[in-house]
Design a protein around this motif. Sequence first.
Motif, PDB file in Angstrom:
ATOM      1  N   GLN A   1       0.831  -1.201   0.000  1.00  0.00           N
ATOM      2  CA  GLN A   1       0.000   0.000   0.000  1.00  0.00           C
ATOM      3  C   GLN A   1       0.869   1.256   0.000  1.00  0.00           C
ATOM      4  OE1 GLN A   1      -2.224  -1.151   3.555  1.00  0.00           O
ATOM      5  NE2 GLN A   1      -4.123  -1.006   2.369  1.00  0.00           N
ATOM      6  N   GLY A   2       1.987   1.207   0.718  1.00  0.00           N
ATOM      7  CA  GLY A   2       2.889   2.350   0.746  1.00  0.00           C
ATOM      8  C   GLY A   2       3.452   2.661  -0.628  1.00  0.00           C
ATOM      9  N   VAL A   3       3.846   1.627  -1.354  1.00  0.00           N
ATOM     10  CA  VAL A   3       4.351   1.811  -2.715  1.00  0.00           C
ATOM     11  C   VAL A   3       3.258   2.401  -3.616  1.00  0.00           C
ATOM     12  CG1 VAL A   3       5.190   0.616  -4.765  1.00  0.00           C
ATOM     13  CG2 VAL A   3       6.092   0.013  -2.525  1.00  0.00           C
ATOM     14  N   GLU A   4       2.045   1.926  -3.453  1.00  0.00           N
ATOM     15  CA  GLU A   4       0.929   2.429  -4.260  1.00  0.00           C
ATOM     16  C   GLU A   4       0.652   3.907  -3.969  1.00  0.00           C
ATOM     17  OE1 GLU A   4      -2.101  -0.318  -3.170  1.00  0.00           O
ATOM     18  OE2 GLU A   4      -1.363  -1.911  -4.503  1.00  0.00           O
ATOM     19  N   ILE A   5       0.819   4.314  -2.705  1.00  0.00           N
ATOM     20  CA  ILE A   5       0.644   5.725  -2.357  1.00  0.00           C
ATOM     21  C   ILE A   5       1.671   6.582  -3.094  1.00  0.00           C
ATOM     22  CG2 ILE A   5       0.915   7.414  -0.479  1.00  0.00           C
ATOM     23  CD1 ILE A   5      -0.325   5.317   1.401  1.00  0.00           C
ATOM     24  N   LEU A   6       2.922   6.149  -3.083  1.00  0.00           N
ATOM     25  CA  LEU A   6       3.968   6.894  -3.781  1.00  0.00           C
ATOM     26  C   LEU A   6       3.686   6.979  -5.275  1.00  0.00           C
ATOM     27  CD1 LEU A   6       7.221   5.584  -2.034  1.00  0.00           C
ATOM     28  CD2 LEU A   6       6.202   7.862  -1.835  1.00  0.00           C
ATOM     29  N   ALA A   7       3.193   5.893  -5.842  1.00  0.00           N
ATOM     30  CA  ALA A   7       2.886   5.885  -7.278  1.00  0.00           C
ATOM     31  C   ALA A   7       1.757   6.868  -7.603  1.00  0.00           C
ATOM     32  CB  ALA A   7       2.498   4.478  -7.717  1.00  0.00           C
ATOM     33  N   ARG A   8       0.724   6.872  -6.766  1.00  0.00           N
ATOM     34  CA  ARG A   8      -0.404   7.770  -7.031  1.00  0.00           C
ATOM     35  C   ARG A   8      -0.045   9.230  -6.798  1.00  0.00           C
ATOM     36  NH1 ARG A   8      -3.413   3.420  -4.744  1.00  0.00           N
ATOM     37  NH2 ARG A   8      -3.315   4.376  -2.674  1.00  0.00           N
ATOM     38  N   LEU A   9       0.892   9.494  -5.902  1.00  0.00           N
ATOM     39  CA  LEU A   9       1.274  10.881  -5.611  1.00  0.00           C
ATOM     40  C   LEU A   9       2.338  11.405  -6.571  1.00  0.00           C
ATOM     41  CD1 LEU A   9       1.377  10.987  -1.704  1.00  0.00           C
ATOM     42  CD2 LEU A   9      -0.335  11.995  -3.220  1.00  0.00           C
ATOM     43  N   GLU A  10       2.843  10.555  -7.444  1.00  0.00           N
ATOM     44  CA  GLU A  10       3.912  10.964  -8.364  1.00  0.00           C
ATOM     45  C   GLU A  10       3.525  12.169  -9.224  1.00  0.00           C
ATOM     46  OE1 GLU A  10       5.598   8.658 -12.016  1.00  0.00           O
ATOM     47  OE2 GLU A  10       6.577   7.888 -10.200  1.00  0.00           O
ATOM     48  N   PRO A  11       2.335  12.192  -9.864  1.00  0.00           N
ATOM     49  CA  PRO A  11       1.981  13.376 -10.665  1.00  0.00           C
ATOM     50  C   PRO A  11       1.903  14.653  -9.835  1.00  0.00           C
ATOM     51  CG  PRO A  11       0.570  11.514 -11.218  1.00  0.00           C
ATOM     52  CD  PRO A  11       1.320  11.127  -9.989  1.00  0.00           C
ATOM     53  N   LEU A  12       1.387  14.545  -8.611  1.00  0.00           N
ATOM     54  CA  LEU A  12       1.288  15.720  -7.754  1.00  0.00           C
ATOM     55  C   LEU A  12       2.674  16.211  -7.346  1.00  0.00           C
ATOM     56  CD1 LEU A  12      -0.402  17.771  -6.203  1.00  0.00           C
ATOM     57  CD2 LEU A  12      -0.571  16.113  -4.324  1.00  0.00           C
ATOM     58  N   MET A  13       3.586  15.288  -7.063  1.00  0.00           N
ATOM     59  CA  MET A  13       4.955  15.685  -6.733  1.00  0.00           C
ATOM     60  C   MET A  13       5.568  16.464  -7.893  1.00  0.00           C
ATOM     61  SD  MET A  13       6.861  12.596  -4.697  1.00  0.00           S
ATOM     62  CE  MET A  13       5.973  11.134  -5.214  1.00  0.00           C
ATOM     63  N   ALA A  14       5.393  15.966  -9.100  1.00  0.00           N
ATOM     64  CA  ALA A  14       5.952  16.642 -10.272  1.00  0.00           C
ATOM     65  C   ALA A  14       5.336  18.029 -10.447  1.00  0.00           C
ATOM     66  CB  ALA A  14       5.719  15.792 -11.520  1.00  0.00           C
ATOM     67  N   GLU A  15       4.036  18.100 -10.269  1.00  0.00           N
ATOM     68  CA  GLU A  15       3.341  19.385 -10.410  1.00  0.00           C
ATOM     69  C   GLU A  15       3.849  20.400  -9.385  1.00  0.00           C
ATOM     70  OE1 GLU A  15      -1.069  21.286  -9.504  1.00  0.00           O
ATOM     71  OE2 GLU A  15      -0.890  19.128  -9.856  1.00  0.00           O
TER      72      GLU A  15
END
Length: 223
Positions: free
Chosen positions: A172-186
């Motif tokens: 689940q932790g890995v999935e959180i990082l994956a889903r937050l990737e676009p927001l981090m870039a933005e």
Amino acid sequence: MSASSDMQALLRLMAWLSPAFPVGGFAYSGGLERAVHDRLVTDAAGLEGWFSTLLRCGTLWNDAVLLAAAAAANGEGETLAELSELGLALAGSAERHLETLSLGKAFLSAATAWPHPVFEALPKDCPYPVAVGAVASAHGIQPAQAVAAFLHAGLSQGVSAGIRLGVCGQQQGVEILARLEPLMAEMAERAARANLDDLGTATVQADIASLRHETQVSRLFRS
């Protein structure tokens, strides 16, 4: 910048923001431990929401702006001193102040393995994002890339803290990082274009959690 210079910059960024880099970030949760204790964060969805909010309008956003401003200072000592004072003043609790100052000092101590005059320009008391921004800029790393790596390292540490606190599992932790990737870039791109007028938070519960953590009796983390 040449391809070899790009590769060198990438390798240095990976080293500086690796979990193995001796800054001691694993000891801090940024108030998350208290939020879990108070049941503000109870599961993976809540953990993702917590970090999404910090990215958009919390401490992670302020840190990103400070990092970009430090990068733009181009090693100018007076500007870096002013940014450091501002960064420490923005710490919303004693533990947050300790966290950013301790990480900043540890980062600069370890990063001297890559010698550069910028270390002489930085003040003794330097918050973590200012330290990273100044050193990254000195080594030719673009601000948006430095901010993105910094945010990813911060969120990775936060997710690790969430796992240790029993909020979610590793997958689940890995999935959180994956889903937050676009927001981090933005947010990295936004911070690279921002100025100090863009500083500010709207995360009252997170700030209160950080304050309340100071008096928590049983705890795993220093903040």
